[in-house]
Design a protein around this motif. Sequence first.
Motif, PDB file in Angstrom:
ATOM      1  N   VAL A 173       0.837  -1.198   0.000  1.00 18.78           N
ATOM      2  CA  VAL A 173       0.000   0.000   0.000  1.00 18.78           C
ATOM      3  C   VAL A 173       0.871   1.248   0.000  1.00 18.78           C
ATOM      4  O   VAL A 173       0.627   2.204  -0.747  1.00 18.78           O
ATOM      5  N   GLN A 174       1.911   1.252   0.815  1.00 21.34           N
ATOM      6  CA  GLN A 174       2.804   2.412   0.899  1.00 21.34           C
ATOM      7  C   GLN A 174       3.463   2.698  -0.443  1.00 21.34           C
ATOM      8  O   GLN A 174       3.683   3.857  -0.819  1.00 21.34           O
ATOM      9  N   MET A 176       2.231   2.487  -3.248  1.00 19.00           N
ATOM     10  CA  MET A 176       1.286   3.112  -4.163  1.00 19.00           C
ATOM     11  C   MET A 176       1.224   4.623  -3.985  1.00 19.00           C
ATOM     12  O   MET A 176       0.678   5.326  -4.831  1.00 19.00           O
ATOM     13  N   ARG A 177       1.782   5.120  -2.891  1.00  9.40           N
ATOM     14  CA  ARG A 177       1.787   6.569  -2.662  1.00  9.40           C
ATOM     15  C   ARG A 177       2.569   7.267  -3.773  1.00  9.40           C
ATOM     16  O   ARG A 177       3.702   6.918  -4.067  1.00  9.40           O
ATOM     17  N   GLU A 182      -4.586  10.934  -4.812  1.00  7.88           N
ATOM     18  CA  GLU A 182      -4.746  11.003  -3.359  1.00  7.88           C
ATOM     19  C   GLU A 182      -6.030  10.306  -2.936  1.00  7.88           C
ATOM     20  O   GLU A 182      -6.066   9.621  -1.904  1.00  7.88           O
ATOM     21  N   GLU A 184      -7.520   7.778  -4.444  1.00  9.71           N
ATOM     22  CA  GLU A 184      -7.318   6.331  -4.534  1.00  9.71           C
ATOM     23  C   GLU A 184      -6.424   5.834  -3.413  1.00  9.71           C
ATOM     24  O   GLU A 184      -6.659   4.759  -2.843  1.00  9.71           O
ATOM     25  N   TYR A 185      -5.395   6.614  -3.070  1.00  6.77           N
ATOM     26  CA  TYR A 185      -4.518   6.198  -1.973  1.00  6.77           C
ATOM     27  C   TYR A 185      -5.275   6.173  -0.650  1.00  6.77           C
ATOM     28  O   TYR A 185      -5.078   5.270   0.171  1.00  6.77           O
ATOM     29  N   ASN A 186      -6.141   7.163  -0.438  1.00  2.00           N
ATOM     30  CA  ASN A 186      -6.960   7.174   0.769  1.00  2.00           C
ATOM     31  C   ASN A 186      -7.846   5.933   0.827  1.00  2.00           C
ATOM     32  O   ASN A 186      -8.077   5.359   1.899  1.00  2.00           O
ATOM     33  N   SER A 189      -5.797   3.113   1.930  1.00  2.00           N
ATOM     34  CA  SER A 189      -5.534   3.275   3.357  1.00  2.00           C
ATOM     35  C   SER A 189      -6.717   2.786   4.188  1.00  2.00           C
ATOM     36  O   SER A 189      -6.544   2.135   5.219  1.00  2.00           O
ATOM     37  N   THR A 252      -9.437   7.968   5.744  1.00  3.56           N
ATOM     38  CA  THR A 252      -8.230   7.149   5.825  1.00  3.56           C
ATOM     39  C   THR A 252      -8.448   5.870   6.622  1.00  3.56           C
ATOM     40  O   THR A 252      -7.627   4.944   6.561  1.00  3.56           O
TER      41      THR A 252
END
Length: 283
Positions: A173-174, A176-177, A182, A184-186, A189, A252
């Motif tokens: 997951v990290q 993908m940052r 943002e 999608e990353y949230n 998370s 998040t």
Amino acid sequence: MKWLGRRGSGNIDDRRGMSGGGMALGGGGILIVILGLIFGPEATQLLNQLPLGEATQQEGKAGSPSDDAGKFADVVLADTDELWTKIFQEQGMSYERPTIVLFDNSVSSACGSASSATGPFYCPTDKQIYLDLTFQQELKNRFGAGGDFPMAYVIAHEVGHHVQNLLGTSSKVQQMRGQVSETEYNRLSVKLELQADFYAGVYANYIQKLQQNGESVLEDGDIEEALTAASAIGDDRIQKQSQGTVVPDSFTHGTSAQRMKWFKKGYETGDVSQGDTFSSNEL
């Protein structure tokens, strides 16, 4: 939860009463951020974004604490050790036991320095859980989650992040940052946090089968206490209380309903194979 007289893990690094060398997080605005970071690696990400300088690692008194609050955390950690050792062995793997670092006011970790206001967090770099035991009063007074089991839920959730670290889930997951939006990353998370909630539910399923003097370690009302805590710290509820509006794209950790659902699913099934939140279409 029946815990008095039960075996502890002995894997506690008690730094209470020591100077943590950390910075103080202050101001009314920061509290809103902190409440959204109560559980999980997002606290680590916050620390990494702050101008911390060098964090000096300290070691406190190792072993099992002598006070009730410390003993409780030690017993919960021992239960999670047994649970995840068994699960990992069934999958042909070895489980690496984490350490709980108990502190007050401030603490230094391999992920940076933090104050008590940051809340409980797991540092994947040193594979340790950082916990100020006064957070139990915070759960009761600020979030209305009284009793002892919400604290067990907190610890089991952080251990869930340790499991994700060992399995490589959190690092994926990290990575993908910066590669995704943002929003999608949230969303990723949230999936990570909900899986940790699911793992906490698996822990609750495990200890309900444990016996002490012929009775279940899990007591009436314990699950309700955990669900109350899960509901109280949902992103939607926190945002509504702190800013009056709910912004789903900035979530998040998941909504109150989602956090309760995944904890309950883990509790009812006790089957880790059913905790793939990343394949869930609801998120």
